[in-house]
Scaffold this active site. Structure first.
Site: not given
Length: 416
Positions: A389, A393
C-alpha cells in the site's frame, strides 16, 4: 602442500555463502569430485566437491557460518601433511575465534585424538544447531563428546546421543518434563533452520515487517480459456509435440498484458523511492522439497504464450535440478505464485520484496453463474492480489485485477 577448499561463486551476483552442512569430517578420506559440504546462497543450495583425492585435514568454517566468496573453508591433502595458512586466512581465523591464553599453546597441524573431558560451559565448542537441539531435549552440552574440529560439538553428536537415550530408555524427552500417558506424544522432531529454509524464513519475515501489505480477491470465469487450452494441446499432440501448454502459461501472459496497461502494479518500493517499469521481468514461484524459489522470465512482454510456457518449463526444471544461478532469481518486477495443485482457493501471498505486487492463483472451482437469467455451469479461477500500500492504492490495484480478469474471461485478447 595441502589443498585449499574455498567458498565457491555459484553466480555472478554471489558475494558470500553460508555453510549449510558438512558432509565430511576431519580425518575422512575423500575422492576427487566427491561432495564434501553444502553451501547456501540466495535460496540456492549447492554441493561443493573435493578438488582432489586426499584426506580432510582441517575444517575452518562451521555450519551456519557465512563467509565471503574465495575464503578458505577447509584443507585437504595427504595424512599428516602440514597446513600452511595464508596470512589473510590466519588473521581471519584469529579474529573470528580468539582463544583463551592458556589454550594458545602450539598445537600440531592435525590432531588425531580428541580430548572428551568435560569443559566449562564458556569453553565448550558447539555449533548453533547442536546447541539448539541439545537445549530442546534438555541435554547439557558439557556432557556431549564432540567429534568436530578441535572437539567441536556438532548436530550429529547431539542426534547420536538422543538416539542412544531412546535405545536405552525407550523415549527421549526434556529433563523435568513428565512423560505422557501416550508414548507417541513424547516424540518431538527438532530441526535447525538453515540453508534455503533460513533464507526463506528471513525474507518472508522481512517482507511483512518492511511493507504495508493488503490482499484483494476475485474470481475469473475461465471456462472459455480452459477450452482454448484443451484445443491448443490437442493441436500440439496432432503435430507430434510432446510438450503441452499449462494454464499457468496463459495466466502469466494475461498478467503481463494487464501490467502493461496498468504499470502502477509493475513497480517496486526501495529505500523511499518508487520505481515503475515499462518492461516486465516476471517471477514465477517454483516449489521444491526444500522450499520455494522464484526464477525470472526476463522481458516477458516480448514473449508469446507458448514462449512463456517454455520458459516456465525450463526454469522449473532448472530449479528442481538445482541448476539455476543467482542471476536467474534476481530482477523480477512482478511475481506469480500458483498453489492450485494443492486444491487451495484463496490465500494471501507474501510480497517478493521490493516488488509492489504479487498474484496468487488458486485451484479452478466448479461454479454456477447466471447469463440472461439462465444458470450455467462455469469454471471459476480464484485470484489473490497482494500489494504494498506504500506503492499502490486499492483502487488502481483493483483496476489491474479487473483488467486481468477481463483478459482471462476473453482469452482471444491474449493474442492481440
Amino acid at each position: 602442500m595441502a589443498t585449499e577448499i574455498v567458498m565457491p561463486k555459484f553466480g555472478m551476483s554471489m558475494n558470500e555463502g553460508t555453510i549449510a552442512e558438512w558432509l565430511k569430517k576431519e580425518g575422512d578420506d575423500i575422492k576427487k569430485g566427491e561432495p564434501v559440504v553444502t553451501v547456501s546462497s540466495d535460496k540456492i543450495t549447492n554441493e561443493v566437491e573435493a578438488p582432489a583425492d586426499g584426506q580432510m585435514l582441517k575444517i575452518t568454517a562451521a555450519e551456519d557460518e557465512t563467509l565471503a566468496v574465495g575464503q578458505v573453508i577447509a584443507y585437504m591433502g595427504e595424512p599428516g601433511e602440514q597446513i600452511t595458512e595464508s596470512p589473510a586466512a590466519a588473521e581471519e581465523t584469529a579474529s573470528a575465534a580468539p582463544e583463551p591464553a592458556e589454550a594458545a599453546a602450539e598445537e600440531p597441524a592435525i590432531s588425531r585424538e580428541i580430548n572428551h573431558a568435560p569443559q566449562a560451559e564458556s569453553r565448550v565448542r558447539v555449533s548453533p544447531a547442536a546447541k539448539k537441539l541439545a537445549s530442546a531435549h534438555g541435554i547439557s552440552v558439557e556432557t556431549i563428546e564432540g567429534t568436530g574440529p578441535k572437539g567441536r560439538i556438532t548436530k550429529k553428536d547431539v542426534e547420536a546421543l538422543i538416539e542412544t537415550d531412546e535405545t536405552e530408555d525407550g523415549a527421549s524427552r526434556p529433563q523435568n518434563e513428565p512423560a505422557s500417558a501416550n508414548p507417541s506424544l513424547d516424540t518431538t522432531q527438532v530441526t535447525a533452520v538453515k540453508g534455503m529454509r533460513k533464507v526463506i524464513a528471513d525474507r518472508m519475515q522481512e517482507s511483512l515487517q518492511e511493507s504495508a501489505q493488503l490482499t484483494l480477491m476475485r474470481k475469473a470465469d475461465v471456462t472459455g480459456l480452459l477450452q482454448m487450452q484443451k484445443q491448443a494441446n490437442a493441436e500440439l499432440e496432432q503435430n507430434g509435440e510432446a510438450k503441452t501448454m499449462t494454464l499457468t502459461a496463459f495466466i502469466a501472459k494475461a498478467a503481463v498484458l494487464a501490467l502493461q496497461k496498468h504499470p502502477a502494479a509493475n513497480a517496486s518500493f526501495q529505500e523511499g523511492m518508487l520505481y515503475r517499469y515499462d518492461h516486465v521481468h516476471l517471477g514465477v514461484a517454483a516449489a521444491l522439497t526444500e522450499g520455494l524459489v522464484v526464477p525470472v522470465i526476463f522481458h516477458a512482454e516480448a514473449k508469446s504464450v507458448r514462449e512463456i510456457g517454455e520458459s516456465i518449463r525450463v526454469l522449473g526444471h532448472g530449479a528442481r535440478e538445482n541448476q539455476l544461478a543467482s542471476e536467474d532469481m534476481h530482477g523480477s518486477t512482478f511475481t506469480i505464485t500458483n498453489v492450485g495443485g494443492t486444491g487451495v482457493e484463496y490465500f494471501t501471498p507474501i510480497l517478493n520484496t521490493p516488488e509492489a505486487a504479487i498474484l496468487g492463483v488458486g485451484a479452478v472451482q466448479d461454479g454456477v453463474q447466471f447469463h440472461e437469467g439462465i444458470p450455467m455451469e462455469r469454471k471459476l479461477l480464484p485470484l489473490s492480489l497482494t500489494f504494498d500500500h506504500r506503492a499502490l492504492d486499492g483502487e488502481p490495484a483493483g483496476r489491474f485485477l479487473a483488467e486481468l480478469t477481463g483478459i482471462l474471461e476473453n482469452p482471444h485478447r491474449l493474442f492481440f
